[in-house]
Design an enzyme around this catalytic site. Structure first.
Site, PDB file in Angstrom:
ATOM      1  N   SER A   1      -0.748  47.978  -3.014  1.00 25.98           N
ATOM      2  CA  SER A   1      -0.276  46.424  -2.385  1.00 25.98           C
ATOM      3  C   SER A   1       0.353  46.475  -1.045  1.00 25.98           C
ATOM      4  O   SER A   1       1.071  47.303  -0.640  1.00 25.98           O
ATOM      5  CB  SER A   1       0.875  46.056  -3.488  1.00 25.98           C
ATOM      6  OG  SER A   1       1.327  44.679  -2.905  1.00 25.98           O
TER       7      SER A   1
ATOM      8  N   LYS B   1      -1.573  42.186  -2.002  1.00 25.46           N
ATOM      9  CA  LYS B   1      -0.503  42.065  -1.433  1.00 25.46           C
ATOM     10  C   LYS B   1       0.489  41.309  -2.338  1.00 25.46           C
ATOM     11  O   LYS B   1       0.158  40.385  -3.188  1.00 25.46           O
ATOM     12  CB  LYS B   1      -0.673  41.131  -0.027  1.00 25.46           C
ATOM     13  CG  LYS B   1       0.657  40.631   0.570  1.00 25.46           C
ATOM     14  CD  LYS B   1       1.054  41.834   1.527  1.00 25.46           C
ATOM     15  CE  LYS B   1       2.382  41.409   2.096  1.00 25.46           C
ATOM     16  NZ  LYS B   1       3.174  42.832   2.524  1.00 25.46           N
TER      17      LYS B   1
ATOM     18  N   GLY C   1       8.306  41.964   5.210  1.00 25.10           N
ATOM     19  CA  GLY C   1       9.009  40.976   4.660  1.00 25.10           C
ATOM     20  C   GLY C   1       8.194  40.213   3.581  1.00 25.10           C
ATOM     21  O   GLY C   1       8.684  39.062   3.239  1.00 25.10           O
TER      22      GLY C   1
ATOM     23  N   ASN D   1       6.763  44.364  -8.358  1.00 28.53           N
ATOM     24  CA  ASN D   1       7.213  44.753  -7.068  1.00 28.53           C
ATOM     25  C   ASN D   1       8.818  44.800  -7.312  1.00 28.53           C
ATOM     26  O   ASN D   1       9.329  44.012  -6.712  1.00 28.53           O
ATOM     27  CB  ASN D   1       6.762  44.385  -5.895  1.00 28.53           C
ATOM     28  CG  ASN D   1       7.392  44.958  -4.719  1.00 28.53           C
ATOM     29  OD1 ASN D   1       8.168  45.895  -4.617  1.00 28.53           O
ATOM     30  ND2 ASN D   1       6.824  44.300  -3.531  1.00 28.53           N
TER      31      ASN D   1
ATOM     32  N   CYS E   1      10.804  46.497  -3.183  1.00 24.98           N
ATOM     33  CA  CYS E   1      10.304  46.314  -1.638  1.00 24.98           C
ATOM     34  C   CYS E   1      11.947  46.409  -1.102  1.00 24.98           C
ATOM     35  O   CYS E   1      12.759  45.599  -1.270  1.00 24.98           O
ATOM     36  CB  CYS E   1       9.839  45.054  -1.475  1.00 24.98           C
ATOM     37  SG  CYS E   1       9.399  45.074   0.491  1.00 24.98           S
TER      38      CYS E   1
ATOM     39  N   GLY F   1       1.385  58.467   0.538  1.00 24.33           N
ATOM     40  CA  GLY F   1       0.766  59.065   1.660  1.00 24.33           C
ATOM     41  C   GLY F   1      -0.676  59.945   1.232  1.00 24.33           C
ATOM     42  O   GLY F   1      -1.177  60.908   1.842  1.00 24.33           O
TER      43      GLY F   1
ATOM     44  N   GLY G   1      -2.895  53.869   0.334  1.00 25.19           N
ATOM     45  CA  GLY G   1      -1.954  52.728   1.049  1.00 25.19           C
ATOM     46  C   GLY G   1      -2.162  52.849   2.551  1.00 25.19           C
ATOM     47  O   GLY G   1      -3.176  52.416   2.937  1.00 25.19           O
ATOM     48  N   THR G   2      -1.180  53.215   3.233  1.00 26.64           N
ATOM     49  CA  THR G   2      -1.112  53.533   4.562  1.00 26.64           C
ATOM     50  C   THR G   2      -2.435  53.867   5.256  1.00 26.64           C
ATOM     51  O   THR G   2      -3.216  53.309   6.413  1.00 26.64           O
ATOM     52  CB  THR G   2      -0.075  54.229   5.423  1.00 26.64           C
ATOM     53  OG1 THR G   2       1.232  53.570   4.796  1.00 26.64           O
ATOM     54  CG2 THR G   2       0.113  54.403   6.557  1.00 26.64           C
TER      55      THR G   2
HETATM   56  C1  LIG Z   1       2.501  47.691   5.859  1.00 23.73           C
HETATM   57  C2  LIG Z   1       2.720  47.643   4.588  1.00 23.73           C
HETATM   58  C3  LIG Z   1       3.055  46.737   3.727  1.00 23.73           C
HETATM   59  C4  LIG Z   1       3.406  46.946   2.274  1.00 23.73           C
HETATM   60  N1  LIG Z   1       3.728  45.756   1.570  1.00 23.73           N
HETATM   61  C5  LIG Z   1       3.920  45.735   0.124  1.00 23.73           C
HETATM   62  C6  LIG Z   1       4.035  44.758  -0.627  1.00 23.73           C
HETATM   63  O1  LIG Z   1       3.665  43.697  -0.303  1.00 23.73           O
HETATM   64  N2  LIG Z   1       4.099  44.982  -1.967  1.00 23.73           N
HETATM   65  C7  LIG Z   1       4.545  46.270  -2.193  1.00 23.73           C
HETATM   66  O2  LIG Z   1       4.556  46.363  -3.714  1.00 23.73           O
HETATM   67  N3  LIG Z   1       4.319  47.348  -1.514  1.00 23.73           N
HETATM   68  C8  LIG Z   1       4.059  47.160  -0.253  1.00 23.73           C
HETATM   69  N4  LIG Z   1       3.858  48.432   0.548  1.00 23.73           N
HETATM   70  C9  LIG Z   1       4.052  49.704  -0.092  1.00 23.73           C
HETATM   71  C10 LIG Z   1       2.801  50.360  -0.559  1.00 23.73           C
HETATM   72  O3  LIG Z   1       2.149  49.574  -1.597  1.00 23.73           O
HETATM   73  C11 LIG Z   1       3.105  51.958  -0.944  1.00 23.73           C
HETATM   74  O4  LIG Z   1       3.714  52.003  -1.854  1.00 23.73           O
HETATM   75  C12 LIG Z   1       3.720  52.493   0.115  1.00 23.73           C
HETATM   76  O5  LIG Z   1       3.287  52.367   1.525  1.00 23.73           O
HETATM   77  C13 LIG Z   1       3.444  54.235   0.112  1.00 23.73           C
HETATM   78  O6  LIG Z   1       2.047  54.602   0.112  1.00 23.73           O
HETATM   79  P1  LIG Z   1       1.515  55.131   1.181  1.00 23.73           P
HETATM   80  O7  LIG Z   1       2.210  56.266   1.882  1.00 23.73           O
HETATM   81  O8  LIG Z   1       0.002  55.349   0.703  1.00 23.73           O
HETATM   82  O9  LIG Z   1       1.223  53.787   2.318  1.00 23.73           O
HETATM   83  C14 LIG Z   1       3.481  48.056   1.808  1.00 23.73           C
HETATM   84  C15 LIG Z   1       3.274  49.337   2.733  1.00 23.73           C
HETATM   85  C16 LIG Z   1       3.179  49.075   3.800  1.00 23.73           C
HETATM   86  C17 LIG Z   1       3.089  50.402   4.762  1.00 23.73           C
END
Ligand SMILES: Cc1cc2nc3c(=O)[nH]c(=O)nc-3n(C[C@H](O)[C@H](O)[C@H](O)COP(=O)(O)O)c2cc1C
Ligand SMILES: Cc1cc2nc3c(=O)[nH]c(=O)nc-3n(C[C@H](O)[C@H](O)[C@H](O)COP(=O)(O)OP(=O)(O)OC[C@H]3O[C@@H](n4cnc5c(N)ncnc54)[C@H](O)[C@@H]3O)c2cc1C
Ligand SMILES: Cc1cc2nc3c(=O)[nH]c(=O)nc-3n(C[C@H](O)[C@H](O)[C@H](O)COP(=O)(O)OP(=O)(O)OC[C@H]3O[C@@H](n4cnc5c(N)ncnc54)[C@H](O)[C@@H]3O)c2cc1C
Ligand SMILES: Cc1cc2nc3c(=O)[nH]c(=O)nc-3n(C[C@H](O)[C@H](O)[C@H](O)COP(=O)(O)O)c2cc1C
Ligand code: FES
Ligand code: FES
Lengths: 271, 303, 303, 271
Positions: free
Chosen positions: C21, C45, C72, C127, C130, C244, C265-266
């Site tokens: 997300s 999202k 946010g 969620n 956050c 990650g 994710g990222t």
């Molecule tokens: C820019 C950005 C926006 C995110 N927005 C949300 C969100 O709206 N809702 C949510 O549950 N997680 C959100 N996350 C968290 C990601 O879904 C994920 O749990 C977190 O980034 C760890 O995974 P990653 O290291 O693969 O990015 C966001 C992460 C990033 C980097």
């Protein structure tokens, strides 16, 4: 030799691909060229690519005291060695060294049986350079995966008395593990006095040589490889388990500080 | 020359740069590399009551930009430490902080009492937070009541400054910080390693023998900095910042966030001169920016 | 062809690779890059009851190998989502999981009730975690009792599968995992971002407007993997691994540790095809290793 | 143009250092060379050194439709642009693009007043290429820190009608900020109909131009720069605050998707 530890940027005199995925680097450093012994290693800060954190250790392969240079040879196995292939002649390489202890020759030695698997060949040219003034017969057992993985054969052509080569795929020398050749050789030995095994290579090879040395009752020294975060005794990340506790009670020695060379009978291979 | 002195309780450091326990041995390992007296202080590898062998290999693994370790606190025990390690440490003209850990709570004051008779020790760091030992370890600083009691018991054992080293593996590090402050700690240091894990896909085995391990190095910096900031906002005693500090910029970020001093850890492994380079870097930074005293930087975050 | 199907409660995914997300928009943003139907599922999202503007800039910062964000939760609100985003999502032949968040606990079942009348939604991700919103945010999954009650309230609102997304910023993630299991969650996903911080030395300002932010990307992988492993050891419902994941190897490590599925994710930001490459990578891995069904890998850690 | 987004590895036709710390890259991509407009950008996966995570965005500088190539110019400012200097002609560069919207010309325009600070020059050659068929007078205001920071002056020599250059250190052109030259110019203007400002550069310059445009009541378009984690609307990390909420109620637009070009009067600079 008890060396003062140093982190130093040394000039890269030359950098060459010597065979499939194997490279050699000639580095200028008078101290190492003048004093290092076989088994010692340097710890190299590889170019900071691919999210690398640690230095990478490489054995001192050969020295040239006249030019004040020494060689390392390495094989590309992962991200660090891959990054290392981006260096250029003329650049400097940030190293710590010489580090670790070294192979030793007992006074009664008459034959040094060197056993190398793959890049385990690294310490042996320097071993011969180190000990060449003694009256020793050199026998080399050198095995690799395939034909194009040998290095420094030229050097050994002119320096060893007996040479046994093997490849796992049979593309050069005997087919199979080099320890099979070693076993045949040890079986054929009549006298065992003054024979000494020196071994370096992957752990399964070391474990097998340990069995053979035990079975044929021949003394052996081994240079081990472990993961190393520092290389100079600070992280305690490189323990080598002992068969029985050391005199001071320790169950583990450190590969980088107490080794990398150990008496074969003292240490345990976890296979 | 700017004044780089900082005070941790009544412990005066000539500069805010120290080295983290377990990453600098007993200092002697680094003596060849640079003049150790240039550092603000030295924190020893953890000392325990009895000698320890440490954990079986593999103890370390490299991850993307960081590392995992489960060394398991091998050390010669407090008596061995006094006879084998203190003679060298006593020759140093910098502050020597001995990091201690007990298998059970009662061992903390016991070790400190033994060390209190020894010259050349300037403070204790209490390792409440090693994630890599079966006994106790983490639990000492994951629970505020336990942490407070433990600190109070050590407080009674010594008049030397005591620094409680906190684990980041908690919901609220500042709650634990407040607890050790109440217990009588002169300072906290934060953070110890994060619980982490890596798997070797070929063997399907964990890359570290103890399965999980302590995660450290540059990748933990942003989290460590947030924890240090949280502590600085909430507690009154000084905070020593630790976690992924590898450059002058990293160190200054922790000072700006409010840390009174910092510890260089994992960086010592690949650059044995990392800590002294940071001393030089901070000196240069202060000169270039006309900063008279380092305390002008500490907590100067612009929010 | 190996069978890559996995089940999250009664939700069947054609393969274990989904997208996290907030890193994949509402899928349409990635439709040009590859065939979205190749993914096991898509997580939107976060959707909130009312539209949100999100936080002021700067919202993002790059760190050593990772990133901080404090977006946010800007979004068009649940009604806007239904009219503007669902039409596209409904055209997809993969599972659509809508991530929802409430400002206060009661909003969670409220949003879910509104969405329950909408076709083309296969599950909800809650969620709870956050770190970047003032209201609630973290607190929903930092406290086991709150998390359990909240989950139970959503459970009553829908028969569709619900997945509770957990924060890693707690002392014991498995306690929270057990709580949401008791509350009736069909699965948990872990982890959300870590609380992190970075400072711009020149301005002495935090690099993110909200001071602290959420840390993500490759540097968090070892910690995330340890948290996922802890959950898999302690709870009975499926765990979806996040944190990650950027390569096939990363994804497989999470599966070996016990995760039933994973989220990318990222990595989507710098490689929009990262997720589909992992689908292909896992397919190749199973073929080369003669793995008949992916469930043979899940939880196969050799300890 | 509504482009289909694509991540594609394009050949590096040439790579050159053009002046102090400033480089240009010519890339082969028929789609961009054929269709891109001034203000659009590409998001480049730089070589994975120095722990870089994100791509780096660069404006499309100039196109050559005949050869199917286009140029970007960049300045080394940090770790990403530093890593980018290690590319080699003949390699491929992984890019996403064309991305973003572009500068537009209203039908009534008679003079385009281009204002560039430093690498803010990037979009303007393509701007002239884009609009050159119209009957427009081109006036360029171009300021940098120092003499050796200008690029593409040759191009402008033959394409602009009026040229004002300034350096902060006075080593070339007028000494001071280019906005001072602009202010003098705007003061001197008698008729304002059909004049249009196009600006790109560091935020303080944009803020100043916004004041001037307002004061002299001249319409302006601005290309903004923000941090970008993705560049294609997925991360929502690139908000640009609006003076007043958009029609759909939004307080922020996204630089990468709704921009990077905005009407000057719509957006707020935080200075
Ligand atoms: C820019 C950005 C926006 C995110 N927005 C949300 C969100 O709206 N809702 C949510 O549950 N997680 C959100 N996350 C968290 C990601 O879904 C994920 O749990 C977190 O980034 C760890 O995974 P990653 O290291 O693969 O990015 C966001 C992460 C990033 C980097
Ligand atoms: C004392 C010593 C001397 C050595 N001498 C040589 C030499 O002369 N020539 C040579 O080619 N290699 C030598 N090695 C091994 C060499 O250090 C590793 O091949 C190298 O560190 C791998 O780095 P990488 O980043 O490419 O591999 P990684 O991507 O880190 O890992 C790839 C593989 O290599 C293994 N590996 C990584 N680091 C080490 C390490 N420190 N020791 C053992 N295995 C490791 C990993 O387990 C993994 O299986 C020596 C090792 C030691 C400890
Ligand atoms: C739409 C757009 C078009 C651009 N076009 C060009 C161009 O044609 N030529 C050119 O040289 N530069 C251009 N830039 C700026 C360029 O993207 C940054 O200089 C580059 O990303 C810096 O990368 P770095 O890793 O070297 O710097 P970093 O080490 O990441 O940071 C160094 C400095 O650059 C700033 N910075 C980093 N990333 C960005 C970013 N995405 N936008 C703005 N500032 C940033 C940081 O705040 C910091 O002050 C453009 C930016 C955008 C958003
Ligand atoms: C190999 C290694 C051994 C460590 N040993 C100890 C220890 O004995 N006692 C202790 O309190 N902390 C120990 N730590 C934790 C460090 O002191 C430090 O808190 C942590 O590594 C975070 O800092 P860094 O990211 O700069 O390394 C050790 C860390 C590493 C990497
Ligand atoms: S590698 Fe650090 S102690 Fe041996
Ligand atoms: S940079 Fe990701 S949305 Fe704009």
């Amino acid at each position: 030799m008890k060396d003062k530890k140093r982190a130093i940027a040394v000039p890269i005199q030359s950098f060459n691909k010597i065979t499939d995925e194997i490279y050699s680097i000639t580095l200028y450093d008078q101290l190492i060229a003048g004093h290092a012994h076989s088994g010692q290693f340097i710890n190299v800060l590889v170019p900071r690519a691919n999210d690398i954190l640690w230095r990478r250790p490489f054995g001192i392969h050969r020295i040239n005291a006249d030019t004040g240079t020494f060689d390392i040879v390495f094989k590309v196995v992962g991200r660090g060695t891959k990054a290392l292939t981006t260096i250029k002649t003329g650049d400097k390489l940030d190293i710590i060294g010489p580090l670790g202890n070294h192979f030793t020759c007992p006074p009664d030695i008459n034959e040094a049986i060197m056993v190398a698997g793959g890049l385990g060949i690294a310490p042996f040219p320097l071993f011969i350079q180190d000990t060449g003034n003694k009256n020793i017969q050199y026998t080399l057992f050198y095995g690799t995966k395939s034909k194009n993985q040998f290095c420094s054969l030229d050097f050994f052509n002119t320096t060893v008395d007996n040479r046994f080569l093997a490849t796992e795929d049979g593309s050069f020398g005997a087919k199979g593990f080099i320890t099979d050749s070693l076993e045949r050789y040890l079986k054929g030995l009549t006298a065992k006095d003054g024979k000494y095994i020196y071994v370096c290579g992957p752990t399964p090879l070391l474990a097998r040589v340990k069995q053979l040395a035990h079975r044929f009752n021949i003394r052996a020294q081994v240079s081990v490889e472990t993961m190393m975060a520092c290389g100079f005794g600070a992280c305690m990340g490189c323990p080598v388990p002992l068969e029985k506790p050391a005199k001071d009670g320790r169950k583990y020695l450190l590969a980088c500080k107490d080794g990398p060379v150990f008496n074969m009978e003292d240490i345990v291979f976890d296979e | 020359m700017s004044n780089l002195e900082v005070k941790i309780g009544n412990l005066e450091l000539k500069n805010p740069v120290t080295v983290a326990s377990g990453t600098f041995g007993y200092a002697e390992e680094f003596a060849d590399f640079f003049d150790l007296n240039l550092l603000g202080g030295i924190i020893t590898k953890t000392v325990t009551l009895e000698p320890r062998h440490g954990n079986p290999p593999p103890r370390i693994a490299e991850t993307s930009g960081g590392m995992l370790n489960s060394i398991g606190l091998p050390n010669v025990g407090v008596q061995g430490f006094i006879t084998e390690k203190m003679p060298f440490l006593r020759t140093l003209k910098t502050k020597v902080i001995v990091n201690v850990a007990g298998k059970v709570g009662e061992e903390f004051p016991e070790i400190v009492r033994i060390l209190d008779d020894v010259d050349g020790i300037h403070a204790y760091e209490l390792n409440y937070s090693c994630p890599n030992v079966k006994e106790g370890g983490l639990s000492f600083s994951a629970n505020a009541t336990v942490a407070e009691k433990l600190t109070a018991s050590v407080r009674k054992a010594t008049t030397r400054p005591i620094i409680a080293k906190l684990t980041p593996n908690v919901t609220s590090i500042s709650k634990i910080g407040l607890a050790v402050e109440n217990g009588g700690a002169d300072a906290v240091s934060a953070v110890n390693t994060f619980v982490g894990m890596a798997i070797d896909l070929e063997t399907k085995k964990p890359k570290i023998a103890t399965i999980t391990a302590g995660y450290s190095g540059p990748p933990i910096k942003p989290i460590a900095l947030a924890k240090v900031f949280e502590l600085c906002q909430k507690i009154s005693i000084p905070v020593i910042g630790i976690g992924g500090i590898a450059s002058t910029t990293d160190a200054l970020e922790f000072l700006v966030a409010g840390a009174t001093a910092i510890q260089v850890g994992t960086a010592n492994f690949y650059d044995p001169c990392a800590s002294v380079k940071i001393v030089q870097g901070i000196t240069g930074y202060c000169r270039e920016n006309n900063i008279e005293k380092i305390s002008d930087i500490i907590g100067s975050l612009n929010i």
